[in-house]
Design a protein around this motif. Structure first.
Motif, PDB file in Angstrom:
ATOM      1  N   UNK A 164       0.848  -1.192   0.000  1.00 35.05           N
ATOM      2  CA  UNK A 164       0.000   0.000   0.000  1.00 35.05           C
ATOM      3  C   UNK A 164       0.885   1.245   0.000  1.00 35.05           C
ATOM      4  N   UNK A 165       0.577   2.211  -0.883  1.00 33.92           N
ATOM      5  CA  UNK A 165       1.467   3.345  -1.098  1.00 33.92           C
ATOM      6  C   UNK A 165       1.102   4.612  -0.332  1.00 33.92           C
ATOM      7  N   UNK A 166      -0.134   4.747   0.040  1.00 35.36           N
ATOM      8  CA  UNK A 166      -0.592   6.055   0.467  1.00 35.36           C
ATOM      9  C   UNK A 166      -0.681   6.208   1.979  1.00 35.36           C
ATOM     10  N   UNK A 167      -1.178   7.384   2.391  1.00 40.66           N
ATOM     11  CA  UNK A 167      -1.479   7.649   3.786  1.00 40.66           C
ATOM     12  C   UNK A 167      -2.344   6.516   4.325  1.00 40.66           C
ATOM     13  N   UNK A 168      -1.896   5.888   5.384  1.00 40.90           N
ATOM     14  CA  UNK A 168      -2.583   4.696   5.867  1.00 40.90           C
ATOM     15  C   UNK A 168      -3.752   4.998   6.797  1.00 40.90           C
ATOM     16  N   UNK A 169      -4.098   6.277   6.918  1.00 40.76           N
ATOM     17  CA  UNK A 169      -5.240   6.667   7.730  1.00 40.76           C
ATOM     18  C   UNK A 169      -6.357   7.196   6.841  1.00 40.76           C
ATOM     19  N   UNK A 170      -7.574   6.912   7.215  1.00 42.55           N
ATOM     20  CA  UNK A 170      -8.727   7.440   6.489  1.00 42.55           C
ATOM     21  C   UNK A 170      -9.677   8.101   7.485  1.00 42.55           C
ATOM     22  N   UNK A 171     -10.016   9.337   7.213  1.00 41.41           N
ATOM     23  CA  UNK A 171     -10.863  10.108   8.131  1.00 41.41           C
ATOM     24  C   UNK A 171     -12.337   9.817   7.874  1.00 41.41           C
ATOM     25  N   UNK A 172     -13.141  10.162   8.848  1.00 48.26           N
ATOM     26  CA  UNK A 172     -14.588  10.015   8.697  1.00 48.26           C
ATOM     27  C   UNK A 172     -15.095  10.889   7.547  1.00 48.26           C
ATOM     28  N   UNK A 173     -14.542  12.081   7.428  1.00 51.23           N
ATOM     29  CA  UNK A 173     -14.939  13.001   6.353  1.00 51.23           C
ATOM     30  C   UNK A 173     -14.629  12.387   4.984  1.00 51.23           C
ATOM     31  N   UNK A 174     -13.445  11.773   4.849  1.00 56.49           N
ATOM     32  CA  UNK A 174     -13.072  11.168   3.575  1.00 56.49           C
ATOM     33  C   UNK A 174     -13.978   9.983   3.254  1.00 56.49           C
ATOM     34  N   UNK A 175     -14.272   9.174   4.273  1.00 56.57           N
ATOM     35  CA  UNK A 175     -15.169   8.046   4.060  1.00 56.57           C
ATOM     36  C   UNK A 175     -16.506   8.519   3.490  1.00 56.57           C
ATOM     37  N   UNK A 176     -17.028   9.597   4.030  1.00 55.91           N
ATOM     38  CA  UNK A 176     -18.335  10.097   3.587  1.00 55.91           C
ATOM     39  C   UNK A 176     -18.301  10.586   2.145  1.00 55.91           C
ATOM     40  N   UNK A 177     -17.141  11.111   1.692  1.00 52.23           N
ATOM     41  CA  UNK A 177     -17.050  11.566   0.290  1.00 52.23           C
ATOM     42  C   UNK A 177     -17.023  10.375  -0.672  1.00 52.23           C
ATOM     43  N   UNK A 214      -2.712   6.093  -6.392  1.00 50.70           N
ATOM     44  CA  UNK A 214      -1.569   5.726  -7.244  1.00 50.70           C
ATOM     45  C   UNK A 214      -1.653   6.406  -8.603  1.00 50.70           C
ATOM     46  N   UNK A 215      -2.844   6.532  -9.136  1.00 49.37           N
ATOM     47  CA  UNK A 215      -3.006   7.236 -10.409  1.00 49.37           C
ATOM     48  C   UNK A 215      -2.593   8.701 -10.289  1.00 49.37           C
ATOM     49  N   UNK A 223       3.358   3.108  -8.119  1.00 40.80           N
ATOM     50  CA  UNK A 223       3.079   1.740  -8.570  1.00 40.80           C
ATOM     51  C   UNK A 223       1.953   1.150  -7.734  1.00 40.80           C
ATOM     52  N   UNK A 224       0.944   0.616  -8.406  1.00 40.24           N
ATOM     53  CA  UNK A 224      -0.195   0.027  -7.715  1.00 40.24           C
ATOM     54  C   UNK A 224       0.122  -1.395  -7.271  1.00 40.24           C
ATOM     55  N   UNK A 225      -0.176  -1.699  -6.010  1.00 38.29           N
ATOM     56  CA  UNK A 225      -0.057  -3.070  -5.508  1.00 38.29           C
ATOM     57  C   UNK A 225      -1.293  -3.822  -5.985  1.00 38.29           C
ATOM     58  N   UNK A 226      -1.205  -4.397  -7.163  1.00 39.86           N
ATOM     59  CA  UNK A 226      -2.373  -4.977  -7.822  1.00 39.86           C
ATOM     60  C   UNK A 226      -2.941  -6.154  -7.043  1.00 39.86           C
ATOM     61  N   UNK A 227      -2.088  -6.992  -6.484  1.00 40.77           N
ATOM     62  CA  UNK A 227      -2.573  -8.156  -5.737  1.00 40.77           C
ATOM     63  C   UNK A 227      -3.375  -7.722  -4.510  1.00 40.77           C
ATOM     64  N   UNK A 228      -2.870  -6.719  -3.796  1.00 41.74           N
ATOM     65  CA  UNK A 228      -3.556  -6.195  -2.615  1.00 41.74           C
ATOM     66  C   UNK A 228      -4.940  -5.662  -2.993  1.00 41.74           C
ATOM     67  N   UNK A 229      -4.999  -4.865  -4.067  1.00 42.69           N
ATOM     68  CA  UNK A 229      -6.268  -4.272  -4.493  1.00 42.69           C
ATOM     69  C   UNK A 229      -7.204  -5.349  -5.047  1.00 42.69           C
ATOM     70  N   UNK A 230      -6.661  -6.297  -5.812  1.00 42.78           N
ATOM     71  CA  UNK A 230      -7.486  -7.363  -6.358  1.00 42.78           C
ATOM     72  C   UNK A 230      -8.183  -8.153  -5.246  1.00 42.78           C
ATOM     73  N   UNK A 231      -7.456  -8.494  -4.201  1.00 43.78           N
ATOM     74  CA  UNK A 231      -8.046  -9.267  -3.110  1.00 43.78           C
ATOM     75  C   UNK A 231      -9.233  -8.540  -2.487  1.00 43.78           C
ATOM     76  N   UNK A 232      -9.103  -7.223  -2.347  1.00 44.45           N
ATOM     77  CA  UNK A 232     -10.189  -6.426  -1.763  1.00 44.45           C
ATOM     78  C   UNK A 232     -11.384  -6.323  -2.705  1.00 44.45           C
ATOM     79  N   UNK A 233     -11.107  -6.003  -3.970  1.00 44.51           N
ATOM     80  CA  UNK A 233     -12.193  -5.794  -4.929  1.00 44.51           C
ATOM     81  C   UNK A 233     -12.921  -7.097  -5.228  1.00 44.51           C
TER      82      UNK A 233
END
Length: 301
Positions: free
Chosen positions: A1-14, A81-82, A87-97
């Motif tokens: 996973x490449x990004x900020x590992x925290x997600x706020x309540x505000x971001x979740x709602x968007x 990542x876009x 670089x996208x961790x494709x396996x990580x994202x695939x498992x979730x999706x």
């Protein structure tokens, strides 16, 4: 996973409403409201780590909440990542999706054959404005889908442009992406521009039928490149640029995460077809259970 590992309540709602648009309409009757889900997730803090969120969904018994949270984490990673050229961790994202699709009944998943012959599963759609438009889908090519398509029509109308900048990440298989250009009103013209018109009884994100109508602008078409992209590969298509996609992995499937965004500029969407055809209707088979295809892809990853 490449990004900020925290997600706020505000971001979740968007993310909540655009994620809902990736599910069948009846999903709204079974999924908790964004406020109710936030009460589950953000009990102690307005910010939660992705690790904690993944731990939470492993324990959660509500399959619909599990599905939308899995999809949230995966889609959020694709967008990050876009936009940050990571670089996208494709396996990580695939498992979730893939999990987000498999754990819910098929009638809540939108899955249809696109005009190019692949299975398209929408995951996320933000469409409040063209400039901020964001649409993410899962695309799957497989021989088993050929029974649902008119291969001649697919071939005749396979070369096209997009209104939006597109980017694709190859999950598995071998993806063809050929690029083209044209000369207008050449004496060697064999093709024309076609406009795609959709019917009135439409799903929010995937169409039941569409019609390609000849615009009487004749062109001489020529190919400028031939590309094959492999597992974990990535390619981009600028808005308004002609291309043709496919796969060359038979009898095994190929799959990609595919993204459209309006943030990189807009252009005209057109389809190229034989100039002697005045119009052609394309039927799109709806509600195809993707479970077997997801399992086939899992064996390749």
């Amino acid at each position: 996973m490449n990004q900020n590992k925290d997600i706020s309540e505000k971001e979740f709602k968007t993310f909540y409403e655009p994620l809902l648009k990736g599910y069948g309409g009846e999903f709204k009757t079974v999924i908790k409201s964004k406020n109710d889900i936030c009460e589950l997730i953000y009990l102690d803090s307005k910010i939660v780590s992705i690790d904690k969120l993944i731990s939470l969904i492993k324990k959660e018994t509500d399959i619909y909440v599990k599905s939308i949270v899995c999809r949230l984490i995966g889609v959020r990673e694709i967008i990050y990542c876009r936009e940050n050229k990571k670089k996208l961790d494709i396996k990580f994202v695939w498992e979730l999706i893939s999990k987000s699709i498999k754990i819910i009944p098929i009638n809540y998943t939108i899955s249809s054959i696109g005009s190019q012959g692949f299975l398209s599963i929408p995951l996320y759609k933000f469409d409040e404005s063209l400039e901020n438009f964001d649409f993410i889908r899962l695309h799957i090519w497989d021989d088993s889908l050929n029974q649902y398509i008119d291969t001649e029509k697919c071939e005749n109308f396979s070369i096209h442009t997009h209104t939006f900048f597109a980017e694709s990440w190859v999950i598995t298989g071998r993806i063809i992406n050929n690029r083209f250009d044209y000369n207008i009103n050449s004496k060697n013209s064999k093709h024309s521009f076609f406009k795609v018109v959709y019917n009135d009884s439409l799903n929010e994100v995937n169409r039941h039928t569409s019609k390609a109508v000849n615009e009487k602008i004749d062109i001489e078409l020529y190919q400028t490149s031939e590309e094959i992209h492999f597992k974990n590969g990535n390619y981009k298509i600028d808005a308004g640029k002609l291309h043709k996609s496919g796969h060359t992995n038979s009898p095994l499937p190929s799959a990609t995460f595919f993204s459209f965004t309006g943030k990189n500029g807009l252009d005209k969407s057109i389809v190229i077809g034989p100039k002697h055809i005045s119009e052609s209707e394309i039927n799109r088979k709806m509600i195809i259970d993707p479970t077997e295809l997801l399992n086939k892809i899992n064996t390749q990853i």
